[in-house]
Design an enzyme around this catalytic site. Structure first.
Site, PDB file in Angstrom:
ATOM      1  N   TRP A 292       0.919  -1.078  -0.028  1.00 37.44           N
ATOM      2  CA  TRP A 292      -0.102  -0.007  -0.037  1.00 37.44           C
ATOM      3  C   TRP A 292       0.943   1.198  -0.078  1.00 37.44           C
ATOM      4  O   TRP A 292       0.513   2.094  -0.853  1.00 37.44           O
ATOM      5  CB  TRP A 292      -0.897  -0.037   1.121  1.00 37.44           C
ATOM      6  CG  TRP A 292      -2.212  -1.021   0.857  1.00 37.44           C
ATOM      7  CD1 TRP A 292      -2.170  -2.220   1.785  1.00 37.44           C
ATOM      8  CD2 TRP A 292      -3.176  -1.177   0.082  1.00 37.44           C
ATOM      9  NE1 TRP A 292      -3.251  -2.865   1.161  1.00 37.44           N
ATOM     10  CE2 TRP A 292      -3.660  -2.645   0.010  1.00 37.44           C
ATOM     11  CE3 TRP A 292      -3.306  -0.390  -0.932  1.00 37.44           C
ATOM     12  CZ2 TRP A 292      -4.777  -2.897  -0.596  1.00 37.44           C
ATOM     13  CZ3 TRP A 292      -4.299  -0.819  -1.818  1.00 37.44           C
ATOM     14  CH2 TRP A 292      -5.195  -1.934  -1.628  1.00 37.44           C
TER      15      TRP A 292
ATOM     16  N   LYS B 228     -13.534  -1.537   5.448  1.00 37.28           N
ATOM     17  CA  LYS B 228     -12.955  -2.314   6.464  1.00 37.28           C
ATOM     18  C   LYS B 228     -13.667  -2.354   7.648  1.00 37.28           C
ATOM     19  O   LYS B 228     -14.285  -2.998   8.344  1.00 37.28           O
ATOM     20  CB  LYS B 228     -11.298  -2.184   6.584  1.00 37.28           C
ATOM     21  CG  LYS B 228     -10.440  -2.188   5.423  1.00 37.28           C
ATOM     22  CD  LYS B 228     -10.479  -3.536   4.836  1.00 37.28           C
ATOM     23  CE  LYS B 228      -9.387  -3.584   3.709  1.00 37.28           C
ATOM     24  NZ  LYS B 228      -9.501  -4.422   2.783  1.00 37.28           N
TER      25      LYS B 228
ATOM     26  N   ASP C 120      -2.633   6.767   5.724  1.00 37.47           N
ATOM     27  CA  ASP C 120      -3.746   5.736   5.249  1.00 37.47           C
ATOM     28  C   ASP C 120      -4.223   4.755   6.427  1.00 37.47           C
ATOM     29  O   ASP C 120      -3.694   3.687   6.559  1.00 37.47           O
ATOM     30  CB  ASP C 120      -3.199   5.077   3.954  1.00 37.47           C
ATOM     31  CG  ASP C 120      -4.051   4.200   3.239  1.00 37.47           C
ATOM     32  OD1 ASP C 120      -5.153   4.022   3.807  1.00 37.47           O
ATOM     33  OD2 ASP C 120      -3.738   3.426   2.487  1.00 37.47           O
TER      34      ASP C 120
END
Lengths: 349, 349
Positions: free
Chosen positions: A90, A185, A161
């Site tokens: 990521w 999530k 993030d």
């Protein structure tokens, strides 16, 4: 995964929201009822996270992947330098997107050497003073590594993030310039992107930034410049109610810590399973593990699925297994997984 | 507004989708079941609209307002010229966003003189041959004007904002270079943006185009470069089932034409109500109307609401009333509105 209580409430009022005779998907986003619904969601989030008054809360679209480009569009000019801690896929994607926005990306720590089983130690890197911000990924879902601390970058704004970790525990928002997260999530359904940004960092977007992604424009419009993802915002509000009702973020942290500890203990206590991540960098949210005999992987996954344990396949880039322990996963779900893992190991080990 | 059948189906399976024991909001977008759901939605759309094979169908985020910027990012370079037919507020917004992408916007027809109660006559404008595309808005929701024809622009690709008219009738996709639409009028819930683009127009995005908005990148990833708005795509599929089950787009067109004709006839047959739009440019989807005595406006709206007739307030820029007759509005709903309008006029006229 979503909490059962939340899904059942959404189901019960899906065709008749607040006695309107309409679905929340049908009411106008400019109507009083929905404006109140979105405002309440923002207030609940501010309360839970303790968001300071000088931060804007934005409801956007396009996911965290969109923000990889949008943050540079809003905070930088072509040619600027940003700093980045590279702890996995990521972070690497965020770096690539920043470069496409014509930035110099200064990777001041890179965990490639450990095959992304570590995070950089505090104080082991220096943030260049000319960096517009420092970007990091508090939790990397694929390798299952997580920062146990907040990077110190002095006066350089910190950008995080939080897609896979937001609402899993308390955070001190004031340590950040910008926090962003895709919703899918811990915040609700896919299609909503949350941005919490310090007000002084807004209003500097490049002229080519689309209005729907211009932080100042969206803040001025209360995120309703155009039609927002109304159903996702509504469900986000229900999730926040559930977090509050179950004791808030301190209680959530306690449960999440316990769930992860239980699973890591089971893995570490077994010769049959292994987790490669440095103990101090282990994620509470994503627990990758491997079988000593990888030829049993497919069998493990098939039998797990037959036991109602789904989504256990590890990311294709690392293989093996991965258990995700987001907020909505109860301890009982973790116990069920461990029970199955024990049985499987006894059977095949 | 969403069809009752669709909402009830979504409600019935909200906590257990396809016997998975999970909500469609919980399943992985990389799992077989959801990939099949999205692929089916695309196939159903292709079948209903007759989308030729050389067109890509993309499921994006950010709304039509996002596309105002994204189309220039994908199809043009700074300094290019695009042509535009200005028929109201949505065209004007598209023009403004194109200029922000450093384009020259050549407004080759402008209906400002009629106060946006007309559309340009076929053949009354010339598309400059150097224009990268011609943009138009087939239906303007605020003033309630609609094109009764497809603009002819020769070899210049035609780009249409179908947010408020898609699926309301058959269209010939092959006449377009690109069709786009926010979902919240006729396609399902807010948060999904549909793009249908001729393949030869993809792969030319500016290097700074975010991946989630790069048509070629998203096409190569079947719109799943990152987590898509799964629930909105699922519901879009249910809407397409409903359109098919109720006779397809020809039948939908017949119903929509009849609904609009009935309401315009009631307005035109009354001295109490008026619609200012040129009869050949009247929208099937949005019917603005005014009361001869505007001092009764607030009373009209309050009484309408008491009769369960909501969302009738005209846009603040034009005032008066506006009835939206999207696909999910049944003829009975239009008859109920007309009945109320008659009663109100008899009472106050």
């Amino acid at each position: 995964m979503l909490p059962t209580e939340v899904l059942e409430k959404a189901q019960s009022e899906l065709t008749d929201w607040q006695g309107s005779g309409m679905s929340v998907m049908e009411v106008s986003h400019r109507g009083e009822a929905f404006i109140e619904c979105a405002a309440q969601a923002e207030q609940k989030l501010r309360r839970l996270l303790g968001v300071p008054d000088n931060y804007k809360v934005l409801f956007l679209q396009g996911g965290a992947t969109g923000q990889f480009s949008v943050i540079p569009m809003n905070l930088t000019r072509p040619g600027d330098t940003v700093a980045l801690l590279n702890t996995g896929q990521w972070s690497a994607k965020a770096a690539k997107a920043a470069k496409a926005q014509q930035l110099t990306v200064d990777v001041i720590a890179d965990e490639a050497a450990s095959r992304y089983t570590t995070v950089p130690a505090p104080g082991s890197y220096t943030v260049p003073p000319d960096a517009v911000y420092l970007h990091y990924t508090p939790n990397e879902t694929i390798n299952g590594v997580e920062f146990g601390y907040v990077p110190d970058c002095g006066d350089v704004p910190l950008v995080g993030d939080f897609s896979s970790t937001i609402l899993s525990r308390p955070i001190d928002v004031s340590q950040y310039g910008l926090i962003y997260a895709g919703a899918q999530k811990n915040l609700g359904p896919a299609g909503l992107t949350l941005v919490i940004v310090r007000q002084d960092l807004t209003g500097k977007a490049r002229s080519t930034t689309p209005d729907v992604w211009d932080y100042a424009t969206m803040a001025a419009a209360d995120s309703m410049l155009n039609t927002p993802p109304t159903f996702a915002i509504y469900l986000f509000g229900l999730i926040l109610d559930w977090v509050e009702a179950t004791g808030g973020l301190a209680a959530m942290a306690q449960r999440n810590r316990a769930k992860a500890a239980r699973l890591y203990a089971a893995i570490d206590g077994s010769d049959f399973y292994a987790n490669p991540v440095c103990p101090t960098a282990r994620s509470w949210m994503n627990v990758p593990f491997s079988l000593a005999d990888t030829s049993l992987d497919a069998d493990f996954l098939a039998q797990a699925e037959a036991h109602g344990l789904t989504n256990l396949k590890g990311h294709r880039s690392v293989g093996g297994m991965r258990a995700s322990l987001y907020n909505a996963m109860p301890l009982a779900g973790v116990e069920a997984l461990i029970g199955f893992m024990d049985d499987f190991a006894n059977q095949r080990g």
